[in-house]
Design a protein around this motif. Structure first.
Motif, PDB file in Angstrom:
ATOM      1  N   THR A 151     -35.542  91.049 -65.763  1.00 52.16           N
ATOM      2  CA  THR A 151     -34.448  91.101 -66.734  1.00 52.16           C
ATOM      3  C   THR A 151     -34.932  91.106 -68.183  1.00 52.16           C
ATOM      4  O   THR A 151     -34.175  91.459 -69.083  1.00 52.16           O
ATOM      5  CB  THR A 151     -33.499  89.903 -66.535  1.00 52.16           C
ATOM      6  N   THR A 186     -27.871  98.262 -58.024  1.00 54.43           N
ATOM      7  CA  THR A 186     -27.491  98.808 -59.330  1.00 54.43           C
ATOM      8  C   THR A 186     -28.243  98.103 -60.442  1.00 54.43           C
ATOM      9  O   THR A 186     -28.821  98.742 -61.336  1.00 54.43           O
ATOM     10  CB  THR A 186     -25.974  98.673 -59.554  1.00 54.43           C
ATOM     11  N   LYS A 187     -28.251  96.767 -60.392  1.00 49.93           N
ATOM     12  CA  LYS A 187     -28.970  95.987 -61.393  1.00 49.93           C
ATOM     13  C   LYS A 187     -30.462  96.242 -61.303  1.00 49.93           C
ATOM     14  O   LYS A 187     -31.147  96.336 -62.326  1.00 49.93           O
ATOM     15  CB  LYS A 187     -28.670  94.496 -61.183  1.00 49.93           C
ATOM     16  N   GLU A 199     -31.986  99.008 -60.374  1.00 43.05           N
ATOM     17  CA  GLU A 199     -32.288 100.307 -60.975  1.00 43.05           C
ATOM     18  C   GLU A 199     -32.202 100.236 -62.500  1.00 43.05           C
ATOM     19  O   GLU A 199     -33.031 100.813 -63.208  1.00 43.05           O
ATOM     20  CB  GLU A 199     -31.328 101.371 -60.438  1.00 43.05           C
ATOM     21  N   GLU A 200     -31.200  99.527 -63.001  1.00 43.15           N
ATOM     22  CA  GLU A 200     -31.035  99.407 -64.451  1.00 43.15           C
ATOM     23  C   GLU A 200     -32.231  98.703 -65.092  1.00 43.15           C
ATOM     24  O   GLU A 200     -32.639  99.039 -66.210  1.00 43.15           O
ATOM     25  CB  GLU A 200     -29.759  98.629 -64.770  1.00 43.15           C
ATOM     26  N   CYS A 201     -32.791  97.723 -64.393  1.00 45.35           N
ATOM     27  CA  CYS A 201     -33.861  96.905 -64.956  1.00 45.35           C
ATOM     28  C   CYS A 201     -35.247  97.532 -64.841  1.00 45.35           C
ATOM     29  O   CYS A 201     -36.215  96.988 -65.379  1.00 45.35           O
ATOM     30  CB  CYS A 201     -33.867  95.523 -64.293  1.00 45.35           C
ATOM     31  N   GLU A 239     -36.247 100.000 -66.385  1.00 44.36           N
ATOM     32  CA  GLU A 239     -36.669 100.385 -67.735  1.00 44.36           C
ATOM     33  C   GLU A 239     -37.331  99.231 -68.486  1.00 44.36           C
ATOM     34  O   GLU A 239     -37.962  99.444 -69.519  1.00 44.36           O
ATOM     35  CB  GLU A 239     -35.486 100.912 -68.535  1.00 44.36           C
TER      36      GLU A 239
END
Length: 273
Positions: free
Chosen positions: A186, A210-211, A213-215, A217
């Motif tokens: 995170t 979903t979280k 994949e978002e993290c 980056e």
């Protein structure tokens, strides 16, 4: 002119309400803190217990010395360690449920410290590595090992992995790698030189994809991602099936072997036949 002392009496009187207000505020804060602590305890009381095979993994062998400290942390120290690993357990999971994984890692040359968290929640002690790493360093020194010459990893499972990631974001210079098992990062560590290993089971029903994949980056480029065929969220430990998890297509021991081999390879230890 006569002094009546009235002004002094008024000042004393004015202090009493302020003291009463302060005392009331302190009592309310104490009550809130107690209620919060009780709420956390009640929430955490329904934790997942380690299965019998986990207890077996806490026994020393000819090649690995296992020590349970007064702190509750467990050390796995192999002969001739090639790497060291600070491990944070998953949320609401008894820490010793991860003994089978760390015992397998020690067999592969990775010295480990399994951190016992308050109420089995790493979120209550994200900085636990501050005391856990010195414990392992001391044990390695007692075994004649130079811990400063070893590559150090930190990581964990699920909530434990997230908290390990949060910790290493402020201690990047002290670790070579981060291991996230069914977890995501995170904090933004994209500009760091850390190596990162991500691993989760093909049928993980707990990990928020979903979280996750978002993290991605938040990670440095060149991270390694492994998906365990037939694996699930719960099988990084030995505590049965976690609520909401998927249906495994491999045995618990098989996933543990896969994970231990992958982490040992990531750490750069010699392969084990």
């Amino acid at each position: 002119m006569k002094w009546s002392g009235k002004g002094k009496a008024e000042k004393k009187a004015s202090k009493k309400p302020r003291r009463h207000i302060l005392r009331t505020i302190l009592i309310v804060l104490a009550a809130v803190a107690m209620a919060l602590a009780l709420g956390i305890h009640i929430y955490a009381s329904g934790y997942y217990h380690a299965e019998p095979e986990a207890q077996e993994a806490l026994a020393s062998t000819t090649d690995v010395t296992v020590t349970t400290l007064d702190s509750g942390d467990v050390l796995f120290v192999p002969k001739n360690a090639d790497a060291a690993f600070v491990f944070y357990p998953g949320g609401k999971v008894e820490a010793t449920a991860y003994a089978p994984l760390l015992a397998r890692l020690a067999d592969r040359g990775v010295a480990c410290v399994l951190v016992k968290m308050p109420e089995n929640l790493a979120v209550l002690a994200p900085n636990a590595a501050d005391h856990a790493r010195p414990e392992l360093e001391e044990a390695l020194s007692d075994a004649g090992e130079d811990s400063s010459a070893l590559p150090w990893l930190i990581g964990g499972h699920s909530l434990g992995g997230a908290m390990a990631g949060s910790y290493v974001a402020g201690h990047e210079e002290s670790y070579r790698g981060l291991v996230l098992l069914g977890a995501y990062e995170t904090s933004d560590i994209s500009s760091s030189s850390l190596s990162v290993l991500l691993m989760y089971g093909e049928h993980d029903g707990v990990l928020n994809r979903t979280k996750y994949e978002e993290c991605l980056e938040n990670l440095p480029s060149g991270y390694t991602e492994l998906i365990i065929p037939g694996g699930i969220h719960s099988y990084f430990g030995s505590y049965g099936l976690q609520e909401g998890d998927g249906t495994p297509e491999i045995a618990n021991a098989e996933q543990l072997d896969f994970a231990a081999s992958a982490i040992a390879d990531f750490a750069g230890t010699p392969s084990v036949s």
